[in-house]
Design a protein around this motif. Structure first.
Motif, short mmCIF file in Angstrom:
data_model
loop_
_atom_site.label_atom_id
_atom_site.label_comp_id
_atom_site.label_asym_id
_atom_site.label_seq_id
_atom_site.Cartn_x
_atom_site.Cartn_y
_atom_site.Cartn_z
N HIS A 85 1.02 -1.27 -0.04
CA HIS A 85 -0.20 -0.04 0.06
C HIS A 85 0.86 1.14 0.07
CE1 HIS A 85 -4.04 -1.92 0.68
NE2 HIS A 85 -3.52 -2.87 1.12
N ARG A 108 0.62 0.40 10.85
CA ARG A 108 1.69 -0.45 9.99
C ARG A 108 2.67 0.36 9.85
NH1 ARG A 108 1.63 -3.84 4.52
NH2 ARG A 108 4.07 -3.99 4.34
N GLU A 119 -5.17 -0.59 3.82
CA GLU A 119 -4.31 0.36 4.57
C GLU A 119 -4.74 1.86 4.10
OE1 GLU A 119 -0.29 -0.61 4.59
OE2 GLU A 119 -0.47 -2.96 4.75
N VAL A 148 -3.80 0.48 9.35
CA VAL A 148 -4.47 -0.84 8.63
C VAL A 148 -6.07 -0.78 8.99
CG1 VAL A 148 -4.57 -3.40 8.82
CG2 VAL A 148 -2.18 -2.07 9.03
#
Lengths: 612, 612
Positions: free
Chosen positions: B187, B292, B318, B304
């Motif tokens: 992401h 994250r 994400e 997340v």
């Protein structure tokens, strides 16, 4: 007699050959004549040392045919169709066969050809134009990747809009999605057996047709009189004169659910108390803008629809048909007509068969329900039964093979094999079955099992006598005498698809009417028996070719669920297809067909004058 | 000193060259060093007779660079980034520049290289692996068409999961979508100026990196001590120690809307009473699963997230970041965080820049509002402001250029030109502006206008002093003294992007801290002034190259709307960017820069020791 256009895409050459009257007398046209051509190609391949089993559906050796028949484009009622055939389907491994309405069939004929035979394959994307007999093969690099609507619009803008038609593939066909179809006239589909992927493998994006040539009719005045007579018959018939025009094919939703035979949640049941939410009546009340008929059709079952707002909005669409509503709706447990309309729209936009798409999603949902698909494969897609959002998303994902779509693109048979539960594929010969549960309508089960192309309703539509009472009412739960009906319907349908006209006129017109009108068109003296004999010949040649691929009685089966899981609720509660009774029906059917182990005997082939 | 990997995809060769210390002392690394390489390539092209203006962004002559810097992969706080540069952007026609976090930057360094320089282009899809110094170019035919998540998973399954990272393009980059980005670590995006499309034009699908090599640090013990000290400073800072960790970047939604500077409906306003619906606080309460962090990051602003059910459900995603929430949400009038999360997910899955995507959709919505898009172009897509369903659908349509997506794929500038209303593109130099309306924050407008890559906030983030009060609080509505701040922030940011570390540490750390830690890494004796001088050098070389493409003061402008349409409501109601005051700021800026007509003078270049 018309002409055949044979194109070799490998070297971009073409030639024109006349229709052979001897072949036409035996196979009529359309599906039958195309099948004969395919068989000649098969024999050539065998002589070259390529065994029928080794034919690659995506190889240059696969022949793809677009076929009209003697009635297409004439005033024969519903002559607005064409038939697609190919040597091998990527979905089933058998013969590929599909049929579509709209305008493409008649316009192909007006452009000067009864059939187009496509052989070889191009290295780069191409499209074909056929304008009043003139053939050209063009670069289609800029069209590759375009959706169906864009493709049609671009080609019509470029080559003329008036009385023109385009058959093409969408991204699904390009991406070799096994359940891709060939689309024409925006929302019309030659849907089944993955013919769109075959076209994609040849890098053939589209065929544009236009012309002013008239189909030959041997006895024009006589033909006109007969047509008037039969149009009146159709108008007076309750199905072709009233039900289909008013509600479209979706009129069947409530009827078939009402007898507890509309498969629910991947055939775990066959009834939903909510079916009216997705019925033809609801469609007509809430979403219908207008009707859109195929070329020359007095029925006009086609729907133009719109979902005004909400998450599944689409401001212009067509359909969905009964089968699509069932597959995308009741079979997935999504009893939400707006989501179904949207999912159906995507199927059309990207060129995906709605029946196989819905059924494959339903199979995936059962795999999810049983915990058989690892989370990482799903990439956050919540494929639960009844989840409208996941249904709609799953369709375009399939076209582009994105995320979980890459598994759905394989069809339900391979999908369920991958996840170790092949029994969850509700298919015959790899082709997903349509919207009638044989547990509640026994004869259609025999038809599914024995249909050459796989799980198919329009190979032999015994729903007509078993449910609708046409031409006479049978007991739907009885196994008695069904074999005979299956055979007759299969044979007659072969003739219909070789005429090539729409099967829907057969709710009103029988083989005698076909013989009557086709005699005037061809100048031959055809009887109803001749029509059925032609149909039988076609069906046997098709079966014979299937046997060369390795198909036999072992493949004339139904998914185990139908034989061993009684329907849990609804008007057909407790019903199964009794294994013993099924076996008996099948044996009777083989006997009527003159087949041994599911394969025509040499004697039968000889009797039907099939030269193998 | 590290190594540079130079790959020519046209003949699939590569060579390794050492980092030149003289160049590194002048340009540090990352963006600066990459720019120097690009300039050498530009001069070579000129010698070959290819004028800078004629460089095709999709031609083999476009050089694409993935660059880390001396601090990347060390314990320098937030050293988990890499910078992407290319000679020409397909979106702006200027230099392409983008920056991303995750793990790719450090892992590239651990694999043995500070930079990868990609030249030429492949005829067929390829991917590159770099494993502990070993370089290989592989066929990527089977990866072509795969989404970002599949691509990363397949390559990690094949070449090893442990401490590995993949940077790749999705379908958007393959399809040459002008707003495509390069994705890494699922992401994370090098988002802006269409770098994904450049990678796509080279048929380079992905780069996989893994290795165990340690970045060299001249004075390790000293460096460790300094890092400890500055980590403490960051922890005690309210932005880096509290706001960003808890709410992520989306904490800015309420802050910027609260000062009436969060553009609404394609900048027709800059305030919505509903902004809290899409705020970082709401995201944290309803959709956050966990944080994250990027590699080596003490902040962990990454989110997340999950949308459990409903039409926009996604079971794992994400983000979205502040800019994405704004562009896909407030700017399109879609005040629906679930739809924004889903649209953001698609941007990541297919590799599309969220800022340009949302802004281009917003521009399309205003075109629709004004009746400028013919219905047939929209193909049933209801692109009204506030329509969540259309927003979400528009994203994947852009990736695949399907239906109206083919227009959105061009970015807002070309889109609005096509429909005859270029004034509706809220972009500078063709790059869509981010989530701060200069009518309410004057200095950022000067930065947008003068940012070399176009409408960009992270070229010179004056929001820091103008709104957040870091390092000191300025009057956001004043024009006075802003030119100086813009210049300092632009210069310092060039150093940050050449270090290469995350800009977010600069909320706590200034040029002195950078000089301090970089001195220990390099062994040089750097001062804060040196850092700013390096940044200025980089900014001037970049501007000089832009001038070779034809950019000048005529391009240092803002969309007319900002100068002539007062904000209709909210805390900044009535504000515009006053044309006279803007002109004055710009003149002051040019003077501070030593530029004439927006271009560095020969004297300035000489003073900065830029050899042209």
């Amino acid at each position: 007699m018309g002409k055949i256009l044979e194109i070799d895409l490998s070297d971009r050459t073409y030639r024109v050959t006349p229709i052979d009257e001897n072949i036409a007398r035996k196979y009529l046209g359309g599906k039958g004549y195309a099948l004969w051509i395919l068989y000649q190609d098969l024999k050539k391949l065998e002589r070259k040392g390529i065994a029928p089993r080794d034919i690659d559906p995506f190889g240059p050796e696969n022949t793809l045919i677009f076929a009209t028949g003697p009635a297409t484009g004439t005033s024969f009622p519903n002559g607005g169709r064409y038939h697609v055939m190919a040597l091998k389907s990527p979905l089933t491994g058998g013969i590929a066969s599909a049929n579509s309405g709209g305008e493409f069939g008649p316009y192909l004929k007006f452009a000067g050809y009864d059939m187009i035979v496509i052989r070889g394959k191009s290295d780069t994307p191409v499209y074909i134009t056929i304008i009043d007999g003139e053939v050209a093969i063009h670069d289609a690099t800029d069209l590759w990747g375009k959706n169906v609507f864009d493709t049609i619009r671009i080609l019509k803008d470029k080559h003329g809009n008036h009385d023109a038609s385009v058959a093409c593939i969408g991204p699904a066909g390009e991406n070799l999605v096994h359940i891709a179809c060939i689309m024409n006239d925006e929302h019309r589909a030659a849907g089944r057996t993955g013919v769109g992927a075959i076209m994609g493998s040849k890098k053939l994006k589209a065929i544009y047709v236009r012309g002013t040539q008239k189909p030959p009719i041997a006895k024009l005045e006589e033909f006109k009189e007969k047509v008037s007579k039969y149009l009146k018959v159709m108008k007076e018939n309750s199905v072709t004169g009233e039900g289909l025009p008013k509600y479209g094919t979706a009129i069947l939703v409530n009827i078939i659910n009402g007898i507890g035979s509309l498969p629910y949640k991947n055939w775990q049941g066959a009834y939903s108390p909510e079916a009216d939410k997705i019925s033809g009546e609801t469609l007509e009340q809430k979403y219908l803008i207008k009707r859109r008929p195929c070329w020359g059709c007095p029925i006009a079952c086609g729907r133009v629809t719109k979902v005004e707002s909400g998450p599944y909005q689409i401001l212009y669409s067509e359909g969905p048909e009964y089968e699509s509503i069932w597959a995308l709706g009741q079979d997935t447990g999504v009893m939400n007509l707006e989501a179904i309309i949207k999912a159906n729209h995507y199927c059309d936009e990207f060129g995906i068969d709605t029946i196989s798409m819905g059924s494959t999603i339903a199979a995936a949902m059962e795999l999810v329900e049983k915990g058989l698909i690892p989370e990482e494969d799903l990439q956050g897609l919540d494929l639960r039964f009844g989840n409208a959002a996941a249904l709609v998303e799953a369709v375009w994902r399939t076209a582009y093979k994105s995320g979980f779509g890459k598994y759905l693109a394989l069809g339900s048979k391979r999908l369920t094999e991958i996840y170790g539960a092949p029994e969850l594929s509700m298919s015959v010969k790899g082709l997903e079955m349509p919207a009638y549960d044989p547990r509640g309508v026994k004869g259609i089960g025999l038809n599914y099992a024995t249909a050459n192309r796989g799980g198919c309703h329009v190979t032999g539509y015994t729903i007509s006598p078993e449910v609708l009472g046409i031409p006479e009412q049978l007991d739907r739960l009885s196994y008695e005498g069904k074999a005979k009906w299956v055979k007759i319907f299969q044979d007659f349908t072969c003739a219909v698809n070789s005429a090539v006209v729409c099967l829907f006129n057969t709710f009103a017109l029988g083989a005698d009417a076909y013989a009557d009108m086709l005699s005037s068109i061809t100048g031959w003296n055809l009887t109803a028996d001749d029509i059925l004999k032609i149909g039988e010949r076609i069906y046997n040649l098709e079966r014979y070719i299937m046997s060369k691929y390795g198909f036999s009685s072992k493949d004339d089966v139904l998914p185990k669920r139908l034989l061993h899981e009684p329907l849990p609720d609804g008007p057909s509660k407790g019903q199964v297809v009794d294994p013993e009774q099924f076996k008996k029906m099948l044996e009777e059917y083989y006997k009527l067909r003159g087949w041994v182990d599911g394969v025509p005997t040499p004697e039968k082939l000889k009797e039907l004058e099939i030269e193998v």
